[in-house]
Design a protein around this motif. Structure first.
Motif, PDB file in Angstrom:
ATOM      1  N   ALA A   1       0.839  -1.205   0.000  1.00 51.89           N
ATOM      2  CA  ALA A   1       0.000   0.000   0.000  1.00 51.89           C
ATOM      3  C   ALA A   1       0.866   1.244   0.000  1.00 51.89           C
ATOM      4  CB  ALA A   1      -0.916  -0.003   1.221  1.00 51.89           C
TER       5      ALA A   1
ATOM      6  N   VAL B   1      -2.678   5.432   0.977  1.00 53.38           N
ATOM      7  CA  VAL B   1      -3.689   4.373   1.066  1.00 53.38           C
ATOM      8  C   VAL B   1      -3.749   3.849   2.497  1.00 53.38           C
ATOM      9  CG1 VAL B   1      -4.387   2.092   0.230  1.00 53.38           C
ATOM     10  CG2 VAL B   1      -3.293   3.714  -1.329  1.00 53.38           C
ATOM     11  N   ASP B   2      -4.941   3.746   3.037  1.00 61.41           N
ATOM     12  CA  ASP B   2      -5.130   3.161   4.370  1.00 61.41           C
ATOM     13  C   ASP B   2      -4.919   1.647   4.271  1.00 61.41           C
ATOM     14  OD1 ASP B   2      -5.940   2.222   6.816  1.00 61.41           O
ATOM     15  OD2 ASP B   2      -7.842   3.333   6.854  1.00 61.41           O
TER      16      ASP B   2
ATOM     17  N   VAL C   1      -7.744  -0.951   4.088  1.00 60.84           N
ATOM     18  CA  VAL C   1      -8.429  -1.337   2.846  1.00 60.84           C
ATOM     19  C   VAL C   1      -7.904  -2.686   2.376  1.00 60.84           C
ATOM     20  CG1 VAL C   1      -8.789  -0.744   0.420  1.00 60.84           C
ATOM     21  CG2 VAL C   1      -8.868   1.046   2.164  1.00 60.84           C
ATOM     22  N   GLY C   2      -6.581  -2.859   2.431  1.00 63.86           N
ATOM     23  CA  GLY C   2      -5.988  -4.132   2.047  1.00 63.86           C
ATOM     24  C   GLY C   2      -6.373  -5.251   2.983  1.00 63.86           C
TER      25      GLY C   2
ATOM     26  N   ALA D   1       2.826  -1.629   4.191  1.00 62.36           N
ATOM     27  CA  ALA D   1       2.922  -0.279   3.640  1.00 62.36           C
ATOM     28  C   ALA D   1       4.292  -0.074   3.012  1.00 62.36           C
ATOM     29  CB  ALA D   1       2.693   0.751   4.744  1.00 62.36           C
TER      30      ALA D   1
ATOM     31  N   ASP E   1      -0.846   6.654  -4.162  1.00 62.53           N
ATOM     32  CA  ASP E   1      -2.187   6.064  -4.076  1.00 62.53           C
ATOM     33  C   ASP E   1      -2.254   4.646  -4.630  1.00 62.53           C
ATOM     34  OD1 ASP E   1      -1.870   6.710  -6.748  1.00 62.53           O
ATOM     35  OD2 ASP E   1      -3.891   7.543  -7.000  1.00 62.53           O
ATOM     36  N   ASP E   2      -1.108   4.052  -4.936  1.00 63.36           N
ATOM     37  CA  ASP E   2      -1.074   2.696  -5.500  1.00 63.36           C
ATOM     38  C   ASP E   2      -1.245   1.631  -4.430  1.00 63.36           C
ATOM     39  OD1 ASP E   2      -0.644   3.403  -8.136  1.00 63.36           O
ATOM     40  OD2 ASP E   2       1.535   3.136  -8.068  1.00 63.36           O
ATOM     41  N   VAL E   3      -1.885   0.535  -4.826  1.00 62.13           N
ATOM     42  CA  VAL E   3      -1.781  -0.726  -4.111  1.00 62.13           C
ATOM     43  C   VAL E   3      -1.296  -1.775  -5.114  1.00 62.13           C
ATOM     44  CG1 VAL E   3      -2.951  -2.551  -2.842  1.00 62.13           C
ATOM     45  CG2 VAL E   3      -3.592  -0.166  -2.455  1.00 62.13           C
TER      46      VAL E   3
ATOM     47  N   ALA F   1      -5.783   4.007  -5.779  1.00 58.28           N
ATOM     48  CA  ALA F   1      -6.734   4.321  -4.707  1.00 58.28           C
ATOM     49  C   ALA F   1      -7.919   3.358  -4.709  1.00 58.28           C
ATOM     50  CB  ALA F   1      -7.218   5.766  -4.859  1.00 58.28           C
TER      51      ALA F   1
ATOM     52  N   HIS G   1     -12.334  -1.451  -1.226  1.00 60.66           N
ATOM     53  CA  HIS G   1     -12.301  -2.854  -0.811  1.00 60.66           C
ATOM     54  C   HIS G   1     -12.704  -3.783  -1.945  1.00 60.66           C
ATOM     55  CE1 HIS G   1     -14.460  -6.431   0.646  1.00 60.66           C
ATOM     56  NE2 HIS G   1     -13.558  -6.474   1.604  1.00 60.66           N
TER      57      HIS G   1
ATOM     58  N   LEU H   1     -10.100  -4.079  -4.854  1.00 66.07           N
ATOM     59  CA  LEU H   1      -8.909  -4.817  -4.450  1.00 66.07           C
ATOM     60  C   LEU H   1      -9.207  -6.300  -4.285  1.00 66.07           C
ATOM     61  CD1 LEU H   1      -5.951  -4.623  -3.772  1.00 66.07           C
ATOM     62  CD2 LEU H   1      -6.553  -3.894  -1.462  1.00 66.07           C
TER      63      LEU H   1
END
Length: 543
Positions: free
Chosen positions: A452, A456-457, A460-461, A476, A494-496, A511, A514, A517
């Motif tokens: 993350a 990004v929080d 969320v992942g 992270a 803002d990437d995951v 970004a 849920h 992702l």
């Protein structure tokens, strides 16, 4: 995370060469027991055979305890030089994004590599190796596979990986698999020669039309113990026994190494082939390595691509067998690795067509290209002495979620790798990881990895991973980065990043919520709906 108990019979692996050894070791890393069956009475330790190990393959071997040992014992080379009639045309080096753990290429004999892998296997209680088992029968049903060796005594398993090498015609016939392609008429004489050659100990040399093999090619690779692997292109009908008996073989070697003394340690003659199995999966049976594809060795794509087969097969068998993914994930093995094999055949066939022109017109074109290459950069780009091994890019895989911000630009220039993005093997980089892990790929191979960005929080992942029946780690980027990770990935805040258990990028999402992702995670493990499991945890056999 504690590895669960494997709920099925062991996985069967046919062939105890490097691809079969790697398959068994990687399965064991996932907690999956295996039985390795080989037709030979014992290991063959003669000859260099496959010598050139690419850095990403060393990285795979390091995950089972062998990569650093192989790299340290082998000869490291970072430069490939190409000559025409004694004049150097160009040299090639091998940069890579990030900070790789291993050099671009290491040369070590296949025999020694197998010994090191055998030592890793001996320390692994989940692997049972049985020599002298020539399998002549394969049966499979909805819950397993049975193989029958010559002389009887069936062996049962949950899945079967056929890594039995090029001479697997009978096994392919049992599975109804064709092996289409063609063979080249010219032969190649291969010798391991011990000699003192100052200045050549850390470079690969390729010679077009040298005075000591006029009209044909010679390839020289350095190996440990002052040994060099020399490959001569020779005409059809070449007689090694006659040349050895007459002393002409010694004369041939002396013209390259000089009169300072040499020893021919091993010699053989090969005819090269370009062939790919039409199916690399039949139900619970997967084909890997030379049993599934044959390519010429110019580019070192044989063994290296076989190890990539092994890693792709191992994690998918593990996830399907544990009930973490549907059996459609096994079909993605065929889709991904068959595409890789077709790519390798295309690349190596182009090389062979340049080395051995198929008609007078193409021979004239080649002669013109080589004559101009020393002074003309455009002609130099057309000289094909072998595009060296590289990982395949699963950009078109059904498991990969495309990212319009990171379009794949196609096959990169010779000696380069594509930018990090969906389908690409993630660049390695130093990290500050949990449990003292110091490299990104070592984190990635423990299961699925979600990286993350700073904006990004991570919750969320964690929310997307909740309920996935298998190891998914959420970390992270900012907590891992030692200064090179963000640059190697080209990561945005803002990437995951969704990274598969074989360290390939499955998705890069901007970004994501849920649901987005979770959809990428589900796609990467071959499912979009909850897994339906039978009473005993075994999924029905597909095609």
């Amino acid at each position: 995370m504690t590895t669960p108990v494997w709920p099925l019979p062991p996985v069967l692996v046919l062939g105890a060469g490097p691809v079969g050894q790697t398959t068994a070791l990687l399965l064991a890393r996932h907690g999956v027991p295996s039985v390795v069956l080989d037709r030979r009475p014992e290991r063959d330790v003669t000859g260099s055979r496959a010598i050139c190990q690419q850095r990403d393959v060393l990285d795979v071997w390091e995950s089972v305890g062998a990569g650093r040992r192989i790299a340290d014992e082998g000869v490291t080379w970072t430069t490939a030089r190409t000559f025409h009639r004694g004049a150097e045309l160009f040299s090639q080096t091998f940069p890579e994004a990030g900070c790789p753990a291993f050099p671009p290429f290491v040369n070590l004999s296949q025999a020694r590599t197998e010994q090191i892998l055998d030592e890793c296997i001996a320390a692994q209680p989940l692997i049972d190796v049985r020599w002298g088992h020539d399998v002549v029968g394969i049966e499979q049903g909805p819950r397993g596979v049975r193989v029958t060796p010559a002389g009887g005594g069936a062996v049962d398993g949950s899945f079967l990986v056929v890594c039995a090498g090029a001479r697997s015609d009978a096994l392919r016939a049992l599975l109804g698999v064709s092996f289409d392609g063609h063979s080249f008429d010219d032969r190649f004489l291969i010798c391991d020669v011990r000699a003192d050659l100052p200045g050549r100990a850390d470079e690969r040399h390729f010679h077009f039309d040298p005075e000591w093999n006029p009209g044909r090619q010679v390839l020289i690779h350095p190996c440990p113990d002052s040994t060099f692997r020399i490959d001569w292109q020779v005409p059809a009908g070449y007689d090694l026994a006659a040349e050895t008996a007459s002393g002409a073989l010694d004369d041939r070697v002396r013209r390259i190494v000089g009169d300072g003394g040499h020893e021919i340690v091993w010699s053989s003659v090969y005819r090269f082939h370009s062939r790919v199995a039409d199916r690399m999966r039949r139900g619970r049976v997967l084909l890997a390595g030379d049993a599934a594809h044959l390519v010429s060795p110019f580019g070192a794509r044989g063994l290296n691509s076989g190890v990539a087969d092994a890693e792709n097969a191992a994690w998918k068998i593990a996830w399907v067998g544990y009930g973490r993914a549907p059996e459609s994930l096994l079909e993605s093995y065929h889709a991904e690795r068959h595409a890789a094999a077709v790519e390798n055949v295309a690349v190596t066939t182009a090389t062979m067509d340049f080395l051995v022109p198929q008609d007078a017109g193409r021979a004239r074109v080649r002669a013109d290209v080589l004559a101009r290459a020393a002074d003309d950069p455009a002609a130099r780009e057309r000289v094909d002495s072998g595009r060296l091994a590289e990982p395949f890019w699963y950009v078109g895989s059904d498991l990969t979620t495309p990212d319009p911000r990171r379009p794949f630009a196609g096959r990169p220039p010779r000696g380069r790798v594509p930018a990090a993005g969906p389908g690409v093997l993630v660049p390695d980089a130093p990290v500050t990881g949990p449990d003292g892990v110091r490299r990104l790929r070592a984190l990635a191979r423990d299961g699925f990895l979600l990286l993350a960005g700073a904006a990004v929080d991570p919750d969320v992942g964690r929310g997307a991973a909740d309920g996935v029946p298998g190891p998914v780690r959420v970390l992270a980027v900012a907590d891992l980065d030692d200064g090179e990770l963000t640059a190697a990935l080209g990561a945005r805040p803002d990437d995951v990043w969704v990274i598969r258990p074989d360290a390939h990028v499955a998705a890069v999402l901007a970004a994501p919520g849920h649901d987005m992702l979770r959809a990428a995670l589900d796609r990467a493990r071959g499912c979009t709906t909850p897994i339906e499991r039978t009473r005993d945890g075994v999924l029905p056999t597909g095609r």
